[in-house]
Design an enzyme around this catalytic site. Structure first.
Site, mmCIF file in Angstrom:
data_model
loop_
_atom_site.group_PDB
_atom_site.id
_atom_site.type_symbol
_atom_site.label_atom_id
_atom_site.label_comp_id
_atom_site.label_asym_id
_atom_site.label_seq_id
_atom_site.Cartn_x
_atom_site.Cartn_y
_atom_site.Cartn_z
ATOM 1 N N SER A 151 0.831 -1.194 0.000
ATOM 2 C CA SER A 151 0.000 0.000 0.000
ATOM 3 C C SER A 151 0.877 1.260 0.000
ATOM 4 O O SER A 151 1.648 1.475 -0.927
ATOM 5 C CB SER A 151 -0.966 -0.049 1.190
ATOM 6 N N ASP A 245 -10.127 -3.805 -4.942
ATOM 7 C CA ASP A 245 -9.323 -2.793 -4.253
ATOM 8 C C ASP A 245 -9.338 -1.521 -5.088
ATOM 9 O O ASP A 245 -9.082 -1.583 -6.298
ATOM 10 C CB ASP A 245 -7.894 -3.326 -4.105
ATOM 11 N N HIS A 275 -8.126 -5.130 -0.054
ATOM 12 C CA HIS A 275 -7.065 -4.444 0.667
ATOM 13 C C HIS A 275 -7.390 -4.532 2.167
ATOM 14 O O HIS A 275 -8.537 -4.241 2.529
ATOM 15 C CB HIS A 275 -7.102 -2.976 0.207
#
Length: 305
Positions: A151, A245, A275
């Site tokens: 991320s 996501d 996610h």
């Protein structure tokens, strides 16, 4: 759209979570760190210790202690540059280090809003330079060092790889786990399709970007690596993506951009996943699978080096 049953169970756990911009930074950090409880079993490493490298706090994982220097990888945790911690990433880094047969170095970089862009990036660059230069104090083979992160940590990993592409020795590989590659836009199709209901929302992602970026130019390649016009000379990449996501399109786009520049890139997209599934191996089995895959890709990069 198909959502993996494991992901559905996780989404039920977090269904009532309020938007991040309605809570304090301290509360958001505590809530994210609470996910460590469902991050999976703790794999034993022969030695785990906290120290500093180039003045930056890190946690070092040594699966098997030996006198000779060993390969290593840097891990940069996610959390939107605002949340996340060494503890949240702990079980993942243990599993990856074991699968890679390498030392793991998890970086506790500074977080926004106390330390907005580029503070966290500067910390990660300082650690990477020290490790690659053999000045980390950890018994590492400088020619066998990879970088990985998820991320926001995937964003920082991609930028570090860009910034250090001319370094000798060079990074052997980059593993980008559902990375943020374009902080200047939330207008992709995946941002629209998965804007709500899949844990990471468009609103929460905008909160992260706003908090991290402050008044900086969001098209700066050091914040948006996809916008760098020169992607030559980068290390080979592995992308671990989740199909459900908001960030999946920019992960695909960055992989395609690397391939267009002749950089080897492998994309593995986990169907029906959300996610941040790689940290959720306690409830999402694919998280454990992804960790083993990341480790195997890192190990293979050392063999090639």
């Amino acid at each position: 759209m198909f959502v993996h049953p494991d992901a559905t169970r996780f989404l039920e756990i977090v269904a009532d979570a309020p938007p991040l911009d309605t809570l304090s930074v301290e509360r958001n950090r505590a809530d994210v760190d609470a996910a460590a409880e469902i991050s999976g079993p703790t794999t034993a490493c022969e030695r785990v210790y906290d120290t500093t490298i180039a003045g930056v706090p890190v946690r070092v994982y040594i699966p098997v202690e030996q006198d000779a220097a060993q390969p290593a990888f840097l891990w940069i945790h996610g959390g939107g540059w605002v949340t996340g911690s060494l503890d949240l990433a702990d079980t993942a880094v243990r599993d990856i280090a074991t699968a890679a047969g390498a030392i793991g170095i998890s970086i506790d970089y500074r977080l926004a809003p106390e330390h907005p862009f580029p503070a966290g990036l500067e910390d990660c660059l300082a650690v990477a330079r020290a490790v690659l230069s053999g000045q980390s104090g950890v018994n590492v083979i400088p020619e066998q060092v990879a970088i990985a992160g998820d991320s926001a940590g995937g964003n920082l990993s991609a930028v570090v790889a860009q910034e250090l592409r001319a370094h000798t020795p060079a990074l052997t590989h980059q593993v980008l786990v559902y990375p943020v590659t374009d902080a200047a836009s939330t207008d992709t199709e995946s941002y629209s399709t998965f804007a709500d209901g899949y844990y990471l929302t468009r609103r929460n992602m905008q909160y992260f970007i706003d908090t991290y970026a402050g008044g900086a130019d969001r098209e700066d390649p050091r914040m948006s690596p996809l916008r760098n016009p020169d992607l030559t000379g980068l290390p080979p990449a592995t992308f671990i993506l989740a199909s459900h996501d908001p960030l999946v399109d920019e992960g695909r786009d960055y992989a395609a951009a690397l391939l267009e520049q002749g950089i080897p890139a492998t994309v593995i997209e986990f169907a029906g996943q959300v996610h941040p599934f790689v940290y959720l191996a306690g409830v999402i089995e694919d998280g454990a699978v992804a960790r083993r895959l990341i480790g195997s890709q890192i190990r293979a990069s050392f063999d090639r080096a």
